[in-house]
Design an enzyme around this catalytic site. Structure first.
Site, PDB file in Angstrom:
ATOM      1  N   GLN A 321      -9.899  15.920  -6.247  1.00 42.00           N
ATOM      2  CA  GLN A 321     -10.543  15.338  -5.069  1.00 42.00           C
ATOM      3  C   GLN A 321     -11.628  16.263  -4.532  1.00 42.00           C
ATOM      4  O   GLN A 321     -12.690  15.802  -4.085  1.00 42.00           O
ATOM      5  CB  GLN A 321      -9.501  15.057  -3.983  1.00 42.00           C
ATOM      6  CG  GLN A 321     -10.057  14.733  -2.615  1.00 42.00           C
ATOM      7  CD  GLN A 321     -10.977  13.517  -2.609  1.00 42.00           C
ATOM      8  OE1 GLN A 321     -10.914  12.666  -3.495  1.00 42.00           O
ATOM      9  NE2 GLN A 321     -11.849  13.445  -1.608  1.00 42.00           N
ATOM     10  N   GLU A 322     -11.388  17.566  -4.607  1.00 37.08           N
ATOM     11  CA  GLU A 322     -12.348  18.525  -4.050  1.00 37.08           C
ATOM     12  C   GLU A 322     -13.558  18.735  -4.954  1.00 37.08           C
ATOM     13  O   GLU A 322     -14.688  18.827  -4.472  1.00 37.08           O
ATOM     14  CB  GLU A 322     -11.654  19.869  -3.816  1.00 37.08           C
ATOM     15  CG  GLU A 322     -10.580  19.841  -2.730  1.00 37.08           C
ATOM     16  CD  GLU A 322     -11.158  19.759  -1.327  1.00 37.08           C
ATOM     17  OE1 GLU A 322     -12.152  19.030  -1.121  1.00 37.08           O
ATOM     18  OE2 GLU A 322     -10.629  20.430  -0.429  1.00 37.08           O
ATOM     19  N   SER A 323     -13.341  18.857  -6.255  1.00 40.68           N
ATOM     20  CA  SER A 323     -14.445  19.268  -7.131  1.00 40.68           C
ATOM     21  C   SER A 323     -14.559  18.485  -8.430  1.00 40.68           C
ATOM     22  O   SER A 323     -15.428  18.792  -9.250  1.00 40.68           O
ATOM     23  CB  SER A 323     -14.275  20.753  -7.495  1.00 40.68           C
ATOM     24  OG  SER A 323     -13.148  20.926  -8.351  1.00 40.68           O
TER      25      SER A 323
END
Length: 477
Positions: A321-323
């Site tokens: 989700q972040e990267s």
């Protein structure tokens, strides 16, 4: 469909899940009436405890790739057996017909998994039925490469399959009578997952399944979709062997108690509540990256789990989700690396280089673990983890403000399903001006947690755990 052994069917389900990928359901519909049964009590099962025969499904009774078990029925019946102080002995059925046969023969006391209650054919009349405990509606699904109907009138001469011997035929009786031009075909499948997979791969053109089955399979099998609702809502029920009326009564009391104290709602939210916020196209990209990119980072996430106690698949979901698992990712706000840490957060975690995937993963995992420890002890899983993820995104102070706001609105500040309702209000002056930490973009952690849960669901279906997976352990209340 040719007959298969139980082992073959379970192996087929596992292969399809591993190839297709992601979250979780096998729901059923239930009638309210009960059969009047007066047969002699069968011989007690040879093994002491509560004997259950199960028709597995991704949210009712799901067997993960490493053999771990979770699901709505699993959690409820495990709790029921624990409260009675008896072991839970489980065998699996090769479809609903086999399950009901075992119940009628007294080979098990209880049957679970996509059963829709009494009042059906002769094969179903010689068992007791528990009261219903979760309502869903039937939906018609179709292969996305084929024709999408808008109503049953569009399906004249088409074949529509549905799970046989589950009671769905009775629930669809009015619809079937109204549309005789449709060829209605019952199929005795080991799981609704199997039926959905056949529509997705084009073996079947149309099928009717539970809405929750379709919802939880939508990011696993990407080539099917829902066309329209196929009937009214009905509920789950459990089949009970003849001669065990006291077991039925005990189950009814158990369901009533859990409905009254909110446990049913909390478990339903765990498995069927918040829609996982992963678009179909994104789910397809995620499947591809699980195959091609995740192997590069699996050991990193497993090491972070070993050093923090946070489940590696959850960490992998957060990192994606972040990267999108890009160690060089940099956002427009200046967060960087695999876990998208800010400079201040990295410094606080002792991460010298935010672009070092190993250090960032371990640091982020320890941060999530620390957030979980700082939450009140009374908050149970899985809410505890969802709160920690929200705090990871927005900060613990703003999360606590939202919990205060939930309490002011007479919601439960210890339930994620309640707190997520008020988090967006942190952006409104009438609310944030009355709270300790002021303004926050409270919609962001709601979306963040929803998407992480969606990715986590997929990983639970396809990747073996390094420790017991996160499950809903509902605290006694």
């Amino acid at each position: 469909m040719r007959d298969r052994s139980i082992a073959e069917n379970l192996a087929l389900l596992c292969r399809r899940s591993l190839l297709a990928i992601a979250a979780f359901t096998l729901l059923g519909f239930v009638g309210c009436e009960r059969a009047v049964i007066t047969p002699p009590r069968p011989a007690a099962p040879p093994t002491p405890g509560l004997s259950v025969v199960v028709r597995p499904g991704p949210a009712t009774w799901f067997i993960a790739p490493n053999g771990q078990v979770s699901g709505f029925d699993h959690d409820l019946l495990t709790r029921f057996a624990r409260e009675r102080g008896v072991p839970l002995n489980v065998v699996f059925a090769n479809g609903a017909a086999s399950l009901l046969a075992k119940i009628r023969a007294g080979e098990a006391q209880l049957g679970a998994g996509g059963l829709f209650g009494a009042g059906g054919d002769d094969a179903r009349s010689a068992v007791y039925w528990s009261r219903g405990y979760h309502a869903v509606e039937p939906v018609l699904i179709y292969n996305v490469d084929g024709y999408r109907p808008k109503r049953f009138e569009d399906l004249d001469k088409a074949v529509v399959s549905y799970p046989a011997h589950t009671g769905l035929a009775r629930q669809l009786a009015t619809v079937r009578a109204a549309h005789p031009g449709v060829e209605w075909r019952p199929v005795d499948v080991a799981s609704a997952d199997d039926l959905i997979a056949q529509v997705s791969d084009g073996t079947l053109s149309y099928a009717v399944v539970a809405s929750s089955d379709a919802m939880m399979a939508r990011n696993i099998y990407l080539d099917f979709d829902v066309a329209f609702p196929a009937g009214a809502e009905h509920e789950f029920a459990w089949a009970i062997a003849p001669g065990y009326p006291e077991l039925r009564d005990a189950l009814d009391r158990f369901i009533s108690k859990l409905r009254k104290d909110g446990t049913l709602d909390r478990l339903a939210d765990r498995y069927f509540g918040e829609p996982r916020q992963v678009e179909r196209i994104d789910a397809g990209v995620f499947q591809e990256r699980i195959r091609k990119t995740l192997p590069t980072w699996r050991k990193t996430f497993l090491e972070a789990q070993a050093k923090s106690g946070v489940e590696w698949r959850l960490l992998a979901a957060v990192a994606y989700q972040e990267s999108q698992w890009d160690p060089d990712a940099t956002s427009e706000t200046g967060v960087r690396g695999l876990m998208q840490l800010t400079e201040d957060t990295a410094r606080a975690l002792g991460v010298a280089d935010r672009l070092d995937p190993r250090a960032a993963s371990i640091g982020a995992a320890r941060y999530i673990a620390d957030l979980k420890r700082k939450l009140p002890a009374r908050i149970a899983e899985p809410d505890r983890t969802w709160f920690a993820l929200a705090a990871f995104n927005i900060g613990l102070g703003h999360l606590e403000d939202a919990r205060v706001l939930a309490q002011r609105q007479k919601l439960n500040p210890d339930l994620w399903s309640d707190v997520r309702k008020v988090l967006p209000l942190l952006a409104e002056p009438d609310y944030y001006m009355t709270l300790k930490n002021g303004y926050a973009r409270g919609g962001m952690p709601v979306a963040f947690v929803g998407r992480v849960r969606g990715y986590y669901d997929i990983l639970l279906r396809t990747e073996a755990a390094g420790q017991p997976q996160l499950r809903a352990e509902i605290a006694e209340r």
